[in-house]
Structure formats: structure tokens, C-alpha cells
Design an enzyme around this catalytic site. Structure first.
Site, PDB file in Angstrom:
ATOM      1  N   ARG A  61      12.991  67.695 102.150  1.00 32.87           N
ATOM      2  CA  ARG A  61      12.363  67.041 103.298  1.00 32.87           C
ATOM      3  C   ARG A  61      11.360  65.975 102.842  1.00 32.87           C
ATOM      4  O   ARG A  61      10.894  65.988 101.717  1.00 32.87           O
ATOM      5  CB  ARG A  61      11.639  68.070 104.168  1.00 32.87           C
ATOM      6  N   LYS A 201      14.774  71.501 110.887  1.00 26.18           N
ATOM      7  CA  LYS A 201      13.325  71.615 110.988  1.00 26.18           C
ATOM      8  C   LYS A 201      12.772  70.819 112.171  1.00 26.18           C
ATOM      9  O   LYS A 201      11.664  71.105 112.641  1.00 26.18           O
ATOM     10  CB  LYS A 201      12.668  71.163 109.688  1.00 26.18           C
ATOM     11  N   HIS A 220       7.946  80.960 110.836  1.00 24.66           N
ATOM     12  CA  HIS A 220       8.768  80.588 109.684  1.00 24.66           C
ATOM     13  C   HIS A 220       8.971  81.863 108.870  1.00 24.66           C
ATOM     14  O   HIS A 220       8.187  82.171 107.975  1.00 24.66           O
ATOM     15  CB  HIS A 220       8.059  79.514 108.865  1.00 24.66           C
ATOM     16  N   SER A 238       9.479  78.518 100.619  1.00 26.92           N
ATOM     17  CA  SER A 238      10.694  78.394  99.825  1.00 26.92           C
ATOM     18  C   SER A 238      10.491  78.980  98.435  1.00 26.92           C
ATOM     19  O   SER A 238       9.485  78.722  97.773  1.00 26.92           O
ATOM     20  CB  SER A 238      11.078  76.914  99.717  1.00 26.92           C
ATOM     21  N   LYS A 242      12.450  85.009 100.804  1.00 26.39           N
ATOM     22  CA  LYS A 242      12.623  85.239 102.239  1.00 26.39           C
ATOM     23  C   LYS A 242      14.076  85.540 102.605  1.00 26.39           C
ATOM     24  O   LYS A 242      14.371  86.493 103.336  1.00 26.39           O
ATOM     25  CB  LYS A 242      12.117  83.991 102.981  1.00 26.39           C
ATOM     26  N   THR A 243      14.985  84.717 102.105  1.00 24.82           N
ATOM     27  CA  THR A 243      16.406  84.916 102.392  1.00 24.82           C
ATOM     28  C   THR A 243      16.967  86.090 101.614  1.00 24.82           C
ATOM     29  O   THR A 243      17.677  86.944 102.157  1.00 24.82           O
ATOM     30  CB  THR A 243      17.197  83.634 102.064  1.00 24.82           C
ATOM     31  N   ASP A 257      15.326  82.456 108.521  1.00 22.19           N
ATOM     32  CA  ASP A 257      14.327  81.395 108.369  1.00 22.19           C
ATOM     33  C   ASP A 257      13.403  81.154 109.560  1.00 22.19           C
ATOM     34  O   ASP A 257      12.232  80.857 109.367  1.00 22.19           O
ATOM     35  CB  ASP A 257      15.035  80.084 108.036  1.00 22.19           C
ATOM     36  N   ARG A 323      21.323  73.862  97.898  1.00 19.76           N
ATOM     37  CA  ARG A 323      21.349  74.680  99.118  1.00 19.76           C
ATOM     38  C   ARG A 323      22.772  74.995  99.555  1.00 19.76           C
ATOM     39  O   ARG A 323      23.719  74.278  99.232  1.00 19.76           O
ATOM     40  CB  ARG A 323      20.660  73.915 100.262  1.00 19.76           C
TER      41      ARG A 323
END
Length: 537
Positions: A61, A201, A220, A238, A242-243, A257, A323
Site C-alpha cells: 500500500r 482496504k 483489523h 502484518s 493473524k492469518t 483480516d 501475497r
């Protein structure tokens, strides 16, 4: 102008102001979008059936290029210290130039939904220049039924034109790249970047603006639920896990997410997952790895063998931020509804590259708000140009680039929900032990998973806790299956004096970062600061 696909013919792109377009394709599914992506040389097919696209110079981003329109409605609602502003007149010029730039082009339109709870969902029309972008956002958001498509009226519109080049003088932006958000007119314009994550996003940013006034907490975070209905939320930036940690084969994945927490409980904003692929392996993350071998998955910037096109997930020569984007139902144990009840546990993830935070700690409500507002993790050497030593990163509410409103609004709302639903809160460190990054080692994943299991099965609540002398955190003295010395970070370091100096340095960084929030929180939260605990060492 030729229209193809299924859509509400009373509301084509002409109603938005587009004219003199080429072919406009509405709501194409994966097979047709594959054909278009390959025909246009946007992506290539890899073994197993996924496609891989490259995003050029933008492999992540561009938060410094994101602007919000400052008008009568947003003037008092938006946290301007955290958001770049653009005038309505500048946005008008930008939008006119977007429409002009699109003339003669083929466009791909997806009518999608953000939010699994019908009470709070937003209908998003996403208009893309690239076919693979259209497949990406179709994977990531919730796909409506054919009946919903036939009657679709957008609540918000995103226009994504990577070949558009902004003019800072003309458009009031910073560079040729621009993400312009008009929250009043519900329009987001994305130009000058091929990084597809800007689209998802943008929906998150919009929901972060419209949901808090409805007493819904946008988060988030990832989330999962046990087969008995115990919900867990995982906040994290990131690279913190988390994932990975939410994709637990023994639990049902709600999402990886973005979620909301409303009157009925937790609900996913999305219909897909956007997982980091760097160092992805079949052994460590089998559920996520399997999605890279399926038709419909979109991979970004993954290095391929030039002959076989077999992905090399260990190769970071293009970016650390490789990704994969896939529909949620590619995960076998994913929720069919994207909804569950109120959480029993909240886990705040951090990757402490300084190696001084304990691997697990229980947070009282004031500490939970302190660490939520802090949003701490650390960048490690080599992840960004010029980073040679660990660097602390504080991302308010674990997502400051996506916060239109002041952080305290989200913090207060979360604190109320935690108290109302008697939620246990934890800080889980997936970073380093035995020394800082480059000296120590990454926290073993088996240790992290064992600690998390003890949180989720309730056994960790029964442990004996000590108070960490630097951070004031309640740390268990023993957990079955975990070596006791790992629970006390100083015991893993060769030099106790180096540990003390590093811990105090991190405490000081926490304190310096929190200064901007001190007038927005009460004494209990201020007293939860790690700096208050140094004297207890």
C-alpha cells in the site's frame, strides 16, 4: 459501449458519469476473468491452477498517497492528524480526469458486499481497469446472490485505474499515485498503483467511518470460533501471525483480516483471505498452502521458476510482501455465514524483534486498551530498504492507516464491549526469544500454538502468574508443554545487562508513542503504561 455480464441495468456505469467506453463487463466469474487476464498479459497460470500477477513498483500500500475529502460533513468527524486532506474542488477535478482517462478503455465491474451481517453491510461497486484486479476483489469481498445482483444499488463506488497518473499540483496530492476518499459522496478513486490491496482496504476504511456511530466496532483482526461457539479475535499487524493462527483446523475460521463487532456478535467484512506468501510451506501452513494449488486463487509477486512456473515462496527478490488472495470457502473449515457470537477471548498479537516481551501475558481491561491504542510490533532487518536493526512500529488500533475517526473512539467502543461481554484479553508475542533479531531465534511456532491452545481451552486462566518488572504484565509461571525459561524472557538471554537495557529502551518507546493519547484516556489506562513499572524491577 458494449455491456456483458449480469447487473442491474437501471444502474450501469453510465449513471456514474462514464462515457465513450469500450467493453464493460459486469460480475464476470473466475473462468472469464482468467481468460481476460491472460489475453491481456496481466497474469500467468501456475501449476495447480492459480494465477500470478506482478504489481510493478508498488508491492504494498501507499499510505502517504491516501487522501480524504475535507468538507462540512467530515470536518469534525475525521481525525485529521491521521488523515491527509483534499478539498472537494480538488476531488472534483480528479474524478473528472479519472472519467476522461477511462474513455475508450474496457472496464470490469464487480457488485459486491462488505459485511456478513445484513444490518450493517455495505454494497460496493468496484470498477477496475485490470481483469485480475476484478478477480482479486471478487475473491476478497462477499459475493451476492444472482437475485441480489439483479437488484443491486451501490452504497459506495470504487474506481481503480492503475494507468492513471495523478498531478500533485492539479489534484492536491503528493505524487502520481493517489487513493482519494470522499466519505460524504461515498466514492474512492485509486490511481497510479497496481497493488490490489488498496481496493480491499478502501472498503475497510469506509466501514471504519460509518460503523462506530452505529455502536459497531470495526476491527483489523482475524477471528475463529470453536464448535461449541467460543469466539476468539486476533488483532495484529502484518507478519504477526493473524492469518496463520486463526487458520486452526480444529476451529471454524470466521475470517482472516477485517471484522465488525455488533449487537449480535462478530461478523466478517470479507468473503476471502489475503495471506502473506513469503516462506509459505505445506508443512507449517497446510490449509493456506493448499489454496495456491487451486483454480481461482490470485497470487501477487511470487517468484516462479522460468520454465515450470512452480512458485518459490522463499524467494523475496521482488518483495517480502508476496501475497495470495482466495475465497474463504477454499479453507475447509471456514464459516458458511461469516458470523458468530460475542468473543470469549481477544488476543493481541505482536512480533517483538527486540526479544524482551514475554511470549504470553494476560491483560486487564486498562492494559488491553493501552496495548490496543499502542498497536506495537517491530520491523526486522531486511524487510524494508534501510532497515538493518529491529525497529519498533506502533500502529494505533492495529490499523492506523485505515482509521478515519480518532483512535479514542475505537478504543472506548472496544473497552465498553470487553466489559459488557466479560472478555478475557491476552498479549501474544510471536517475535524473538534469547536475544533481539539477529542474535536470538524466532519464537518456536509449537510454543505459540501451545500457549494459544491454553488460552482457548480456558486452562491458562487457572495458571499462577507473576508480574513482569518492565511491562507490568501478568505472565504465567508455567504452562504444560512449554519450557519454563521461555516464559521468562530474561532467562533466555546470555547477558542479563543487555536484556535490561533493551527492555528499558522498549519501555521508553512505548511511553513516547503514547503521549498523544494521554489526554484521551483515564488514569487507569495511563497507569497501565509499561513506564510505570520500571521502579518495580
Amino acid at each position: 459501449m458494449k455491456h456483458t455480464g449480469s447487473f442491474n441495468r437501471a444502474f450501469g456505469v453510465e449513471t456514474f458519469g462514464f462515457k465513450n467506453l469500450g467493453n464493460v463487463s459486469y460480475n464476470l466469474e473466475a473462468p472469464a476473468l482468467y481468460e481476460e487476464s491472460i489475453r491481456r498479459n496481466e497474469a500467468v497460470v501456475v501449476p495447480g491452477g492459480a494465477i500470478n500477477a506482478e504489481t510493478g513498483i508498488h508491492t504494498g500500500r501507499s499510505p502517504k498517497d491516501k487522501f480524504t475529502v475535507r468538507d462540512e460533513t467530515t470536518e469534525k468527524a475525521v481525525w485529521w492528524d491521521n488523515n491527509n486532506s483534499m478539498t472537494p474542488a480538488q476531488f472534483d477535478v480528479l474524478m473528472a480526469d479519472f472519467l476522461k482517462h477511462a474513455e475508450g478503455k474496457d472496464l470490469f465491474v464487480q457488485d459486491l458486499i462488505g459485511g456478513a451481517d445484513p444490518t450493517y453491510r455495505v454494497r460496493a461497486r468496484v470498477i477496475c481497469e485490470l481483469a485480475w484486479h476484478s478477480l482479486f476483489i471478487r475473491n476478497l469481498l462477499i459475493r451476492p446472490t444472482s437475485a441480489e445482483v439483479a437488484n443491486f444499488i451501490a452504497d459506495m463506488t470504487i474506481v481503480d485505474l492503475p494507468t492513471f497518473r495523478a498531478d500533485p499540483k492539479r489534484h492536491g496530492c503528493r505524487s502520481e499515485t493517489v487513493v482519494a476518499c470522499d466519505l460524504t459522496r461515498k466514492i474512492i478513486l485509486i490511481g497510479g498503483t497496481s497493488y490490489a490491496g488498496e481496493m480491499k482496504k478502501s472498503v475497510f476504511t469506509y466501514l471504519n467511518y460509518v460503523l462506530p456511530p452505529q455502536n459497531v466496532m470495526p476491527m483489523h483482526c482475524s477471528a475463529n470460533v470453536s464448535h461449541d461457539g467460543d469466539v476468539a479475535i486476533f488483532f495484529g499487524l502484518s507478519g504477526t501471525g493473524k492469518t496463520t493462527l486463526s487458520a486452526d483446523p480444529t476451529r471454524i475460521l470466521i475470517g482472516d483480516d477485517e471484522h465488525g463487532w455488533g449487537r449480535e456478535g462478530v461478523f466478517n467484512f470479507e468473503g476471502g483471505c489475503y495471506a502473506k506468501a513469503i516462506k509459505l510451506s505445506r508443512e507449517a501452513e497446510p490449509e493456506i498452502y493448499s489454496t495456491t494449488e487451486r483454480f481461482g486463487t490470485v497470487m501477487e509477486n511470487v517468484v516462479l521458476d522460468p520454465v515450470t512456473r512452480v512458485p518459490d515462496f522463499d524467494d523475496d527478490s521482488k518483495t517480502e510482501n508476496t501475497r495470495i488472495a482466495y475465497p474463504l470457502d477454499f479453507i475447509k473449515n471456514a464459516s458458511d455465514t461469516g458470523r458468530a457470537g460475542h468473543p470469549k477471548n481477544i488476543v493481541m498479537l505482536t512480533c517483538d524483534a527486540f526479544g524482551v516481551l514475554p511470549p504470553i501475558a494476560k491483560l486487564d481491561p486498562a492494559q488491553a486498551m493501552y496495548h490496543f491504542l499502542s498497536g506495537y510490533t517491530a520491523k526486522v532487518a531486511g524487510t524494508e530498504k534501510g532497515v538493518t536493526e529491529p525497529e519498533a512500529t506502533f500502529s494505533t488500533c492495529f490499523g492506523h492507516p485505515f482509521l478515519p475517526r480518532h483512535a479514542s473512539e475505537y478504543g472506548d467502543l472496544l473497552r465498553e464491549l470487553i466489559a459488557k461481554h466479560h472478555v478475557d484479553c491476552w498479549l501474544l508475542n510471536t517475535g524473538w526469544t534469547g536475544g533481539k533479531e539477529g542474535v536470538g531465534r524466532r519464537m518456536p511456532i509449537r510454543v505459540t500454538r501451545r500457549l494459544l491452545s491454553a488460552v482457548l481451552d480456558g486452562s491458562l486462566n487457572k495458571a499462577t502468574f507473576r508480574t513482569d518488572p518492565y511491562f507490568g504484565l501478568a505472565v504465567p509461571t508455567s504452562v504444560p508443554g512449554v519450557e519454563p525459561h521461555i516464559l521468562n524472557p530474561v532467562k533466555t538471554w546470555a547477558s542479563k545487562s543487555e536484556f535490561a537495557a533493551t527492555a528499558k529502551h522498549l519501555v521508553e518507546m512505548f511511553s513516547k508513542n503514547f503521549v498523544v493519547f494521554e489526554k484521551h484516556v483515564d488514569k487507569q489506562v495511563r497507569d497501565a503504561a509499561p513506564a510505570m513499572q520500571i521502579a518495580a524491577e
